[in-house]
Write a protein that holds these residues in place. Structure first.
Motif, short mmCIF file in Angstrom:
data_model
loop_
_atom_site.label_atom_id
_atom_site.label_comp_id
_atom_site.label_asym_id
_atom_site.label_seq_id
_atom_site.Cartn_x
_atom_site.Cartn_y
_atom_site.Cartn_z
N THR A 39 2.53 8.57 0.27
CA THR A 39 2.44 8.25 1.70
C THR A 39 3.81 8.25 2.34
OG1 THR A 39 2.49 5.89 1.20
CG2 THR A 39 0.33 6.88 1.49
N ARG A 76 0.82 -1.22 0.00
CA ARG A 76 0.00 0.00 0.00
C ARG A 76 0.85 1.27 0.00
NH1 ARG A 76 -5.38 -0.76 1.63
NH2 ARG A 76 -5.85 -2.82 2.43
N SER A 77 2.16 1.12 0.25
CA SER A 77 3.00 2.31 0.37
C SER A 77 3.25 2.94 -1.00
CB SER A 77 4.34 1.92 1.02
OG SER A 77 5.22 3.01 0.97
N ASN A 135 -5.90 3.75 3.02
CA ASN A 135 -5.45 2.80 4.05
C ASN A 135 -6.47 2.68 5.17
OD1 ASN A 135 -3.08 2.16 2.81
ND2 ASN A 135 -1.95 3.85 3.70
#
Length: 936
Positions: free
Chosen positions: A111, A106-107, A281
């Motif tokens: 972010t 998800r990074s 997220n």
């Protein structure tokens, strides 16, 4: 060294290191000026990282841990003090290394730089929600909105405040009784006020009642009347569940106005923007289809249409082949005249609208989505299940188009842009957007957003300045190269504006073209100018020239290095002949340009490469030569070689189906090579126990050698007893690691020496077996140079085999590396050269195509000379080499150069030049040609 007068060295002005002996450092004393830009240079393995990371950074980290409370320290174990007598004047230390740290799916760039956090806040604070139906702004009506509308009427205007109440399951009589109990006495019925107790039930609506909450005449000067109106409006909103109606009787003409304090418009209730609403997220903001990952398991468009140079008529859609499925294609071709679809046009030439039509269909034909629904419906039959599995893969989520956010988050806009527009915009354009936004906002929004915009502009500006303007905030962190990852960390550190710290950087110029290095130097100087000490391990000529102080370690690598051979300014370095670095700068030593370039007639050709930002380029890669792909950062080099050429060849040789980039065709003399090897900077092994000696298969021979000793035979010890990978001979406490790792929550993990074996990795009875006075742990502590000398002198037959396997490591300039050195401590460049050595040692397969990804990473000029020698040795035994590289010393030695550009991102992806280096210098639009001219 020139005898210029040096400033006085004190702990206020310098970091003073006395007697550093970490790894191969030879008890050196060095004073590093504070708040200056200092470069530590020298050959690979001369002790640069030992001084910068293992001594200075390690001590900075240790002192920080010591400053924590005793309660916190009990969880950390005791940090080893670096092997140094004293260090004075050290500041809190921050290390920025070139490792791609994240494996988090998800990074993203947004972010990890914290820019996305500020962006979410900006949209939550000043974003306006627009209805997708009417395009109007969605907003709640407040008490003030109602009172302001009332005050627009003239004094004395009769006004009625009404709330609609629905019966739900109650009977009308019961509802009226309930209203009376609540204190309401009148209804609004047929445009006039009626008392509840005088109403005939027949006159009532069957579903609802309009209850009179209050009536009053407008008097703008009466403050008591005003506070009564506020109370009444609040009651009306409460009773009407957020909705109330105001009727003004102006000159016997009734004016009705509805108000709602719900966040709705056009019959749609919208989610009010907050920070979580824009976070993929968080369950609130994540796309409901893909849970915020951006991709789902679905029908892979590239598997349905693998060859996009074919048209629909030429069977580009492979699932519409065969006797039965051909009917779908025939139907589409028959119907296509009705909506003017170009059936003879290659897929990649279709407009986005035409391509979408293939999938979504229209009133004349059912699209591919409908086709696969039909297949799924028949999946109880085995042949349909097989068919489905053939076309399944990871595909971009159709709901969020890969942006990971819920759909309605895009109803919120600032200056006509959604948050998705911004994360998909190249960082260079985003920079201009934030600068123009400050002028576009109204006064109220500017006051709210001012602080956020300052943070956003500066952070995006830093990313732009470190040469990453071609990335987008939505780019996954795990897809970044080591150099990009390090520069993102650098930009993040600049964004956090720490002052008075010591930054230790590991070759920040990696992966940067000479054009981008200039910007990077500006960034490093900014870091210094705000009051930090910047310490850089670096070989790049431009960065060394820009340094305030140069520390040169050497004179050679490994046990022949570890001495301070020079310290001073660049001007002093050029006049000195104290070191190899000085000799390369002064011109006494240089990497020679080859007298002749190799001629070639065999090649592999890629036609129509359009992956990422490539603009449909056709490129020839010559065989049995040294070819270099170059261009500025983000120009499309990796897209061409790693995403198009490599997977296409792998598919042919290895047969496995890794998705290859978007190309029309690959052709040429592919049969004249026997395989393809991609040699990147990833570690040589996933385990912390893997090391160079196991990778080149020399450790098998070493274990055989020890198990053949008399004492080993007497004890019945097998080669496996001398392995630290399996139980038996290895230390049970550390499992053959030699150290225990303590995982830290908010800092890098800490490695402590194993107390059982004291770092020797083996049990005592194994260490009693010796060969020429050395046990197995002593052998692992030798450098490759020392080991070759030791085994050569022993005169043993097995020892000769070991020497043969170690020699290629020495040839690629890794003689300074220890045999048992963990692969996790090797830099990307070192890992790459270990892989290169393993191929130099094999003589059985001589027609491989090698693809190297920036092999000069971490290399001194002197090591580059050795690397080029190793390349020539590979070509001499029949291999072909393709190198992605910015280093001009490698470019000038190439037989063939392919230059992409002219810029990064959207402005890149064109083929600027193919040919020999001398011709490249004449290419006008090429930045590489401009910088190469000086080298040639």
């Amino acid at each position: 060294m020139a005898a210029t007068k040096k400033p006085e060295v004190t702990t206020k002005t310098h970091i003073i290191v006395k007697g550093a002996r970490v790894h191969n450092l030879k008890n050196i004393d060095v004073a590093i000026p504070q708040k200056k830009l200092t470069v530590i240079t020298g050959l690979s393995g001369s002790g640069k990282s030992s001084l910068a990371f293992d001594t200075l950074f390690a001590e900075g980290q240790r002192r920080y841990v010591e400053s924590l409370s005793s309660y916190a320290r009990q969880f950390l174990g005791k940090l080893e003090k670096p092997d140094v007598d004293h260090i004075y004047g050290i500041s809190p230390a921050i290390a920025i290394e070139q490792k791609v740290n994240t494996v988090n799916k998800r990074s993203t760039v947004g972010t990890s730089t914290e820019i996305y956090d500020y962006l979410k806040l900006l949209f939550a604070r000043i974003g306006k929600t627009y209805s997708p139906v009417s395009g109007e702004i969605v907003k709640r009506d407040t008490l003030n909105d109602v009172v302001n509308w009332l005050n627009k009427n003239e004094n004395g205007t009769k006004t009625f405040l009404i709330t609609t109440i629905y019966f739900e399951d109650r009977k009308p009589a019961k509802q009226l009784e309930l209203l009376k109990q609540q204190g309401f006495t009148r209804l609004w019925l047929n445009n006039k006020v009626e008392r509840i107790d005088k109403i005939d039930l027949k006159d009532l609506d069957k579903e609802k009642l309009d209850v009179l909450i209050d009536r009053f005449a407008i008097d703008k000067s009466d403050t008591d009347n005003l506070s009564r109106i506020y109370d009444s409006v609040e009651t009306a909103f409460f009773e009407g569940k957020g909705i109330c109606t105001v009727i003004a009787d102006s000159n016997d003409k009734l004016i009705t106005k509805n108000f709602s304090n719900k966040f709705e418009l056009d019959g749609i209730e919208f989610h009010e923007p907050n920070v979580h609403f824009f976070s993929f997220n968080n369950p609130i903001g994540a796309c409901k289809t893909c849970d915020g990952y951006g991709s789902v398991i679905g029908i892979d468009e590239d598997l349905v249409m693998p060859n996009k140079s074919l048209s629909v008529y030429e069977d580009a859609i492979v699932c519409w082949k065969g006797e039965k499925m051909q009917a779908w294609k025939d139907d589409f071709i028959m119907q296509s005249t009705k909506f003017d679809f170009p059936i003879h046009k290659p897929i990649y030439d279709l407009t986005p609208k035409q391509y979408r039509l293939l999938w979504e269909g229209n009133k004349y034909f059912k699209g591919l989505n409908e086709f696969f629904k039909m297949v799924e419906g028949e999946s109880y039959k085995i042949q349909y299940r097989v068919m489905l599995s053939r076309y399944r893969g990871k595909t971009t989520c159709s709901d969020c188009k890969g942006t990971r956010l819920r759909k309605d988050a895009n109803y919120v806009k600032i200056d006509n842009h959604t948050i998705t527009d911004l994360v998909l915009m190249p960082i260079s354009k985003l920079n201009n957007y934030f600068n123009s936004l400050k002028k576009a906002l109204n006064k109220e929004d500017t006051e709210i957003a001012n602080r956020l915009l300052i943070e956003l502009s500066s952070r995006v500006g830093f990313l732009n300045n470190v040469g990453l303007g071609y990335l987008t905030l939505n780019r996954l962190s795990s897809t970044l190269s080591g150099g990009e990852s390090q520069r993102i960390n650098l930009a993040t550190s600049l964004g956090s504006s720490l002052v008075g710290s010591m930054y230790v950087l590991d070759e920040p110029s990696i992966g940067l073209h000479s054009k981008d290095t200039e910007q990077l130097i500006g960034v490093l100087k900014t870091l210094r100018d705000i009051g930090n000490t910047v310490l850089i391990v670096e070989h790049d000529e431009d960065i060394i020239k820009a340094a305030d102080e140069i520390i040169d370690l050497g004179p050679e690598a490994g046990h022949l290095g570890g001495e301070l051979v020079f310290q001073g300014s660049y001007q002093e370095l050029v006049k000195s002949d104290a070191s190899l670095t000085a000799n390369y700068f002064s011109g006494k030593e240089k990497i020679e340009v080859p007298q002749t370039r190799r001629k070639w007639n065999k090649y592999i050709e890629i036609l129509g490469a359009r992956e990422n930002n490539l603009k449909g380029v056709d490129v020839k890669f010559p065989l049995h030569t040294l070819s270099v792909i170059t261009g500025v950062s983000g120009s499309g080099k990796s897209s061409l070689v790693k995403n198009c050429l490599l997977p296409s060849l792998k598919k042919m040789f290895d047969g496995y189906n890794e998705q290859s980039g978007s190309i029309d065709k690959i052709s040429g003399d592919i049969k004249s090579i026997t395989g393809v090897e991609f040699i990147n900077q990833n570690p040589i092994g996933k385990s912390s126990r893997s090391n160079p000696v196991t990778y080149v298969k020399a450790y098998d021979e070493i274990r055989s050698l020890f198990s053949s000793q008399k004492l080993a035979k007497a004890r019945g010890l097998k080669p496996s007893h001398f392995s630290f990978n399996v139980d038996g001979g290895r230390c049970d406490a550390c499992k053959g690691e030699g150290e225990i790792t303590v995982e830290m929550q908010f800092m890098s993990d800490i490695h402590l020496k194993c107390e059982d074996c004291k770092g020797a990795r083996f049990k005592n009875e194994i260490l009693e077996i010796k060969f020429h006075g050395k046990h197995i742990s002593n052998i692992l502590d030798l450098t490759i140079d020392e080991a070759i000398l030791f085994f050569e002198e022993s005169g043993d037959k097995i020892a000769d085999k070991i020497v043969q396997k170690l020699l290629p490591l020495q040839e690629v300039g890794l003689g300074y590396v220890h045999l048992g050195q963990s692969s996790s401590t090797l830099s990307g460049g070192e890992a790459q050269r270990v892989k290169l050595a393993s191929f130099l040692g094999k003589r059985d397969n001589n027609n491989l195509l090698f693809i190297f990804d920036e092999p000069t990473t971490g290399l001194h000029f002197h090591d580059i000379k050795k690397l080029l020698k190793a390349f020539n040795a590979l070509i001499a035994i029949g291999h072909s080499i393709i190198v992605i590289e910015h280093n001009l010393d490698v470019v000038k030695c190439a037989d063939w150069v392919i230059d992409l550009g002219p810029d990064g991102g959207e402005n890149g992806g064109y083929l600027l030049f193919e040919g020999i280096p001398e011709e490249l210098t004449k290419c006008k639009g090429s930045f590489t040609g401009k910088y190469l001219k000086e080298k040639l």
